[in-house]
Scaffold this motif. Sequence first.
Motif, PDB file in Angstrom:
ATOM      1  N   SER A  90       0.841  -1.199   0.000  1.00 53.64           N
ATOM      2  CA  SER A  90       0.000   0.000   0.000  1.00 53.64           C
ATOM      3  C   SER A  90       0.872   1.243   0.000  1.00 53.64           C
ATOM      4  O   SER A  90       1.909   1.290   0.665  1.00 53.64           O
ATOM      5  CB  SER A  90      -0.903   0.030   1.231  1.00 53.64           C
ATOM      6  N   LEU A  91       0.436   2.234  -0.753  1.00 52.67           N
ATOM      7  CA  LEU A  91       1.098   3.542  -0.790  1.00 52.67           C
ATOM      8  C   LEU A  91       0.053   4.603  -0.474  1.00 52.67           C
ATOM      9  O   LEU A  91      -1.032   4.598  -1.046  1.00 52.67           O
ATOM     10  CB  LEU A  91       1.714   3.798  -2.165  1.00 52.67           C
ATOM     11  N   TYR A  92       0.374   5.503   0.460  1.00 50.34           N
ATOM     12  CA  TYR A  92      -0.529   6.567   0.861  1.00 50.34           C
ATOM     13  C   TYR A  92       0.151   7.911   0.603  1.00 50.34           C
ATOM     14  O   TYR A  92       1.354   8.062   0.842  1.00 50.34           O
ATOM     15  CB  TYR A  92      -0.882   6.450   2.350  1.00 50.34           C
ATOM     16  N   PHE A  93      -0.628   8.884   0.152  1.00 48.73           N
ATOM     17  CA  PHE A  93      -0.089  10.195  -0.224  1.00 48.73           C
ATOM     18  C   PHE A  93      -1.039  11.269   0.286  1.00 48.73           C
ATOM     19  O   PHE A  93      -2.255  11.133   0.176  1.00 48.73           O
ATOM     20  CB  PHE A  93       0.036  10.254  -1.749  1.00 48.73           C
ATOM     21  N   ARG A  94      -0.466  12.337   0.871  1.00 53.24           N
ATOM     22  CA  ARG A  94      -1.288  13.426   1.389  1.00 53.24           C
ATOM     23  C   ARG A  94      -0.846  14.758   0.804  1.00 53.24           C
ATOM     24  O   ARG A  94       0.320  15.119   0.875  1.00 53.24           O
ATOM     25  CB  ARG A  94      -1.218  13.516   2.909  1.00 53.24           C
ATOM     26  N   SER A  95      -1.800  15.485   0.250  1.00 52.79           N
ATOM     27  CA  SER A  95      -1.583  16.859  -0.186  1.00 52.79           C
ATOM     28  C   SER A  95      -2.942  17.540  -0.166  1.00 52.79           C
ATOM     29  O   SER A  95      -3.652  17.548  -1.161  1.00 52.79           O
ATOM     30  CB  SER A  95      -0.958  16.918  -1.587  1.00 52.79           C
ATOM     31  N   HIS A 117      -5.029  18.805  14.826  1.00 56.90           N
ATOM     32  CA  HIS A 117      -4.635  17.395  14.740  1.00 56.90           C
ATOM     33  C   HIS A 117      -3.981  17.031  13.410  1.00 56.90           C
ATOM     34  O   HIS A 117      -3.535  15.901  13.239  1.00 56.90           O
ATOM     35  CB  HIS A 117      -5.839  16.483  14.989  1.00 56.90           C
ATOM     36  N   THR A 118      -3.903  17.953  12.467  1.00 62.55           N
ATOM     37  CA  THR A 118      -3.155  17.671  11.244  1.00 62.55           C
ATOM     38  C   THR A 118      -1.689  18.024  11.477  1.00 62.55           C
ATOM     39  O   THR A 118      -1.339  18.668  12.459  1.00 62.55           O
ATOM     40  CB  THR A 118      -3.707  18.454  10.038  1.00 62.55           C
ATOM     41  N   GLN A 119      -0.833  17.600  10.569  1.00 57.58           N
ATOM     42  CA  GLN A 119       0.607  17.780  10.764  1.00 57.58           C
ATOM     43  C   GLN A 119       1.219  18.496   9.570  1.00 57.58           C
ATOM     44  O   GLN A 119       0.560  18.710   8.559  1.00 57.58           O
ATOM     45  CB  GLN A 119       1.249  16.399  10.981  1.00 57.58           C
ATOM     46  N   SER A 120       2.469  18.864   9.681  1.00 54.10           N
ATOM     47  CA  SER A 120       3.181  19.576   8.616  1.00 54.10           C
ATOM     48  C   SER A 120       3.713  18.570   7.609  1.00 54.10           C
ATOM     49  O   SER A 120       4.921  18.406   7.452  1.00 54.10           O
ATOM     50  CB  SER A 120       4.323  20.401   9.222  1.00 54.10           C
ATOM     51  N   ASP A 121       2.788  17.909   6.905  1.00 56.76           N
ATOM     52  CA  ASP A 121       3.157  16.772   6.068  1.00 56.76           C
ATOM     53  C   ASP A 121       2.586  16.850   4.653  1.00 56.76           C
ATOM     54  O   ASP A 121       2.334  15.821   4.021  1.00 56.76           O
ATOM     55  CB  ASP A 121       2.720  15.462   6.738  1.00 56.76           C
ATOM     56  N   ILE A 122       2.398  18.053   4.135  1.00 57.77           N
ATOM     57  CA  ILE A 122       1.896  18.199   2.775  1.00 57.77           C
ATOM     58  C   ILE A 122       2.897  17.587   1.795  1.00 57.77           C
ATOM     59  O   ILE A 122       4.103  17.792   1.901  1.00 57.77           O
ATOM     60  CB  ILE A 122       1.637  19.688   2.441  1.00 57.77           C
ATOM     61  N   ASN A 123       2.386  16.828   0.825  1.00 63.86           N
ATOM     62  CA  ASN A 123       3.170  16.090  -0.171  1.00 63.86           C
ATOM     63  C   ASN A 123       4.002  14.968   0.449  1.00 63.86           C
ATOM     64  O   ASN A 123       5.045  14.582  -0.079  1.00 63.86           O
ATOM     65  CB  ASN A 123       4.054  17.007  -1.021  1.00 63.86           C
ATOM     66  N   SER A 124       3.532  14.427   1.545  1.00 56.62           N
ATOM     67  CA  SER A 124       4.237  13.297   2.166  1.00 56.62           C
ATOM     68  C   SER A 124       3.619  11.982   1.695  1.00 56.62           C
ATOM     69  O   SER A 124       2.495  11.944   1.216  1.00 56.62           O
ATOM     70  CB  SER A 124       4.161  13.383   3.692  1.00 56.62           C
ATOM     71  N   HIS A 159       5.553  16.045  20.761  1.00 53.48           N
ATOM     72  CA  HIS A 159       4.486  16.187  19.774  1.00 53.48           C
ATOM     73  C   HIS A 159       4.638  17.493  18.995  1.00 53.48           C
ATOM     74  O   HIS A 159       4.590  17.498  17.759  1.00 53.48           O
ATOM     75  CB  HIS A 159       3.133  16.132  20.488  1.00 53.48           C
ATOM     76  N   GLN A 160       4.845  18.590  19.672  1.00 54.47           N
ATOM     77  CA  GLN A 160       4.941  19.895  19.018  1.00 54.47           C
ATOM     78  C   GLN A 160       6.267  20.090  18.285  1.00 54.47           C
ATOM     79  O   GLN A 160       6.305  20.685  17.211  1.00 54.47           O
ATOM     80  CB  GLN A 160       4.774  21.015  20.046  1.00 54.47           C
ATOM     81  N   ASN A 161       7.357  19.604  18.879  1.00 54.47           N
ATOM     82  CA  ASN A 161       8.681  19.898  18.330  1.00 54.47           C
ATOM     83  C   ASN A 161       9.229  18.831  17.387  1.00 54.47           C
ATOM     84  O   ASN A 161      10.277  19.036  16.780  1.00 54.47           O
ATOM     85  CB  ASN A 161       9.681  20.132  19.469  1.00 54.47           C
ATOM     86  N   PHE A 162       8.518  17.698  17.276  1.00 51.56           N
ATOM     87  CA  PHE A 162       8.973  16.696  16.305  1.00 51.56           C
ATOM     88  C   PHE A 162       7.824  16.040  15.534  1.00 51.56           C
ATOM     89  O   PHE A 162       7.767  16.119  14.324  1.00 51.56           O
ATOM     90  CB  PHE A 162       9.843  15.621  16.959  1.00 51.56           C
ATOM     91  N   SER A 163       6.920  15.367  16.220  1.00 57.15           N
ATOM     92  CA  SER A 163       5.902  14.563  15.535  1.00 57.15           C
ATOM     93  C   SER A 163       5.076  15.359  14.537  1.00 57.15           C
ATOM     94  O   SER A 163       4.694  14.837  13.497  1.00 57.15           O
ATOM     95  CB  SER A 163       4.966  13.904  16.552  1.00 57.15           C
ATOM     96  N   LYS A 164       4.790  16.624  14.818  1.00 49.28           N
ATOM     97  CA  LYS A 164       3.989  17.456  13.914  1.00 49.28           C
ATOM     98  C   LYS A 164       4.826  18.118  12.818  1.00 49.28           C
ATOM     99  O   LYS A 164       4.279  18.679  11.880  1.00 49.28           O
ATOM    100  CB  LYS A 164       3.257  18.550  14.704  1.00 49.28           C
ATOM    101  N   THR A 165       6.137  18.043  12.897  1.00 42.83           N
ATOM    102  CA  THR A 165       6.990  18.803  11.988  1.00 42.83           C
ATOM    103  C   THR A 165       7.283  18.051  10.690  1.00 42.83           C
ATOM    104  O   THR A 165       7.157  16.830  10.606  1.00 42.83           O
ATOM    105  CB  THR A 165       8.329  19.165  12.658  1.00 42.83           C
ATOM    106  N   THR A 166       7.710  18.782   9.688  1.00 41.99           N
ATOM    107  CA  THR A 166       8.024  18.209   8.380  1.00 41.99           C
ATOM    108  C   THR A 166       9.132  17.149   8.435  1.00 41.99           C
ATOM    109  O   THR A 166       9.024  16.120   7.765  1.00 41.99           O
ATOM    110  CB  THR A 166       8.401  19.336   7.398  1.00 41.99           C
TER     111      THR A 166
END
Length: 199
Positions: free
Chosen positions: A70-75, A83-90, A115-122
């Motif tokens: 499976s391949l998943y793509f978010r943009s 609750h969303t993250q800095s992951d556009i085009n991931s 959570h704030q300084n890593f998990s949510k970051t690009t």
Amino acid sequence: TKQPELLWWRNQTAGKFYNNVSQFGFDAIFYMDTDDMEDRAPIDYPRDHCFIDNGLTSMHSDLVNTPRTSLYFRSGMYGSFNHTQSDINSFMIEVGGEEIAWKSGYYDTYGSTHHQNFSKTTPAHNTTTVDNGIGQPINQFDADGRITMFLTNTDMSAAVGEGADAYMGKLGKYDRTLIYLRPDSYIVIDNLAASELKK
């Protein structure tokens, strides 16, 4: 909904995500009286889908067999707020239930230091960073992306995401193309340009 494919999914996943179907409340959530139903595997469903409204794309080698690829793509919209993250085009890749290319970090509690300084970051996601590892801003409602193209057929699937707006002026262009060649080959093509503000 009375969908036998949904009942099939529930029966396949029982015990993997929850211990008891009634505790999970699956039947209540989907308003299903399943006592008189037989499940049916989704063999006639498309293996790939683009949820254009929220910018999520899923591509699979198979829907029925668990050891699938499976391949998943978010943009998509809604930026990196709440609750969303800095992951556009991931993207994420899973093979046979194993996470091959996946987001990193963990969720300990909402708003924690990790959570704030890593998990949510690009840098915690499979997308592009600029300025020596800095990426999209966190907690920014308008740091958006969008799917501009999606196609699928028997042998391959592809999606293009436009993600420059998520970098809030740091990039003038960021188009990412993901191509999935069934059953287990992937191509990622990035088309990037710095904004005029960059040197």
